[in-house]
Design a protein around this motif. Structure first.
Motif, short mmCIF file in Angstrom:
data_model
loop_
_atom_site.label_atom_id
_atom_site.label_comp_id
_atom_site.label_asym_id
_atom_site.label_seq_id
_atom_site.Cartn_x
_atom_site.Cartn_y
_atom_site.Cartn_z
N ALA A 86 -3.19 -12.92 1.09
CA ALA A 86 -2.52 -14.13 0.64
C ALA A 86 -1.01 -13.92 0.54
O ALA A 86 -0.22 -14.75 1.01
CB ALA A 86 -3.09 -14.58 -0.70
N LEU A 87 -0.60 -12.82 -0.06
CA LEU A 87 0.83 -12.56 -0.21
C LEU A 87 1.51 -12.32 1.14
O LEU A 87 2.69 -12.65 1.30
CB LEU A 87 1.06 -11.35 -1.11
N ARG A 88 0.78 -11.77 2.11
CA ARG A 88 1.36 -11.59 3.44
C ARG A 88 1.80 -12.92 4.02
O ARG A 88 2.88 -13.02 4.61
CB ARG A 88 0.35 -10.92 4.37
N GLN A 89 1.00 -13.95 3.84
CA GLN A 89 1.36 -15.27 4.37
C GLN A 89 2.55 -15.87 3.61
O GLN A 89 3.42 -16.51 4.20
CB GLN A 89 0.16 -16.22 4.29
N VAL A 90 2.58 -15.65 2.31
CA VAL A 90 3.71 -16.15 1.51
C VAL A 90 5.01 -15.48 1.95
O VAL A 90 6.04 -16.15 2.18
CB VAL A 90 3.45 -15.93 0.01
N TYR A 91 4.98 -14.16 2.08
CA TYR A 91 6.18 -13.43 2.52
C TYR A 91 6.56 -13.81 3.95
O TYR A 91 7.75 -13.91 4.27
CB TYR A 91 5.95 -11.93 2.42
N SER A 128 3.69 -7.60 5.91
CA SER A 128 2.58 -6.73 5.52
C SER A 128 3.03 -5.66 4.54
O SER A 128 2.37 -5.39 3.53
CB SER A 128 1.96 -6.09 6.77
N LEU A 129 4.17 -5.03 4.83
CA LEU A 129 4.66 -3.98 3.93
C LEU A 129 5.01 -4.54 2.55
O LEU A 129 4.69 -3.93 1.52
CB LEU A 129 5.88 -3.31 4.55
N LEU A 130 5.66 -5.70 2.53
CA LEU A 130 6.01 -6.31 1.25
C LEU A 130 4.77 -6.67 0.44
O LEU A 130 4.73 -6.47 -0.78
CB LEU A 130 6.87 -7.55 1.49
N SER A 131 3.75 -7.20 1.11
CA SER A 131 2.54 -7.59 0.39
C SER A 131 1.79 -6.36 -0.12
O SER A 131 1.29 -6.36 -1.26
CB SER A 131 1.64 -8.43 1.30
N LEU A 132 1.70 -5.32 0.69
CA LEU A 132 1.03 -4.10 0.23
C LEU A 132 1.73 -3.49 -0.98
O LEU A 132 1.08 -3.09 -1.96
CB LEU A 132 0.98 -3.09 1.37
#
Length: 285
Positions: free
Chosen positions: A104-109, A61-65
């Motif tokens: 979307a990016l949360r799932q990728v990370y 979550s932090l990486l995607s945000l």
């Protein structure tokens, strides 16, 4: 010197039986601490498992945000480090796109973190740990697996919509998409629901978490533990409605992971169930 007193044997009790009974009672006494150690060991492992899952979800979550904040700001020509009072106003469309990009990016990370963690811990056996290898034969006949994939989405839709009605929630009723979503955004959202989310969530729960829980409490316990974590991760503003609606799916996914020994059938069932449910609730009346 007087001899030590020895308790007399009961009438008709042979000496061997008395010795065996004493040994058995001592064995039971010595097994009790071992059982307690196993129970506390299992509780400790499950606690570490929950912390690990929360750590993966929090890091993703932090990486995607951070990625969306910096990436969208730079794309729009905004300094991402501006204080909130100096930031320009963002329209509804931009906010909707950013929110979807975060999901979307949360799932990728998340998928990348789970794969990287498994590879770091066991470079030779990471595929086996995540049930991604094909060394073991599939424990389920293809016909039975195909039947499950065809029948389960219908049962899933019936359970989710019935649960929504029971709790008075709106996620199981006829809904519409945001008017700010373009056709490309809708297509990307469907890919997110049917591919990205199932792959990442199954890697975490029925992959890494299932392996750890199985070592602690066995396969049946692993099915239950991962199902509860999956349901708890979907707590939302509707309270317990969403977790209850997803609990049967989580149990079936865990059973499928154990029965087949592979992760791909669960990913397929997860994605197909998501797509079928979304199609049903979005279908115009």
């Amino acid at each position: 010197m007087k001899p030590d007193r020895v308790a007399p044997l009961s009438q008709g009790e042979p000496l061997d039986a008395a010795v065996a009974g004493n040994a058995q009672s001592r064995g039971f006494a010595s097994d009790a601490p071992r059982r307690r150690d196993r129970i506390w060991g299992a509780i400790w492992r499950l606690g570490v498992l929950v912390i690990l899952v929360l750590g993966y979800l929090g890091a993703a979550s932090l990486l995607s945000l951070a990625s969306v904040r910096v990436g969208f700001d730079l794309w729009a020509g905004i300094d991402p480090f501006l204080p909130p009072e100096r930031r320009p106003f963002l329209g509804a469309v931009d906010l909707a796109h950013r929110a979807f990009a975060v999901d979307a990016l949360r799932q990728v990370y998340l998928a990348a973190l789970v794969l990287g963690g498994a590879l770091w811990r066991d470079r030779a056996g990471w595929r086996r740990r995540l049930a991604l290898d094909r060394e073991r034969p599939n424990g389920m006949r293809p016909v039975a697996l195909l039947a499950l994939l065809l029948v389960w989405p219908v049962l899933h839709i019936a359970w989710v919509t019935g649960t929504a009605e029971l709790f008075g929630a709106s996620f199981g009723r006829r809904v519409t998409l945001s008017p700010f979503m373009s056709q490309a955004a809708v297509a990307a959202w469907l890919v997110y629901l049917a591919v990205l989310a199932p792959v990442a969530e199954e890697l975490l729960l029925r992959g890494e978490a299932f392996a750890r829980a199985r070592d602690a409490v066995g396969p049946v316990g692993a099915i239950l533990v991962t199902a509860l974590i999956f349901a708890a991760a979907h707590v939302s503003s509707w309270g317990l409605a969403r977790p209850v609606s997803l609990l049967p799916l989580a149990l079936v996914l865990g059973w499928l992971r154990w029965r087949t020994g592979r992760l791909w059938p669960g990913i397929a069932l997860h994605g197909w169930s998501n797509l079928a449910l979304v199609t049903y609730v979005l279908w115009p009346t």
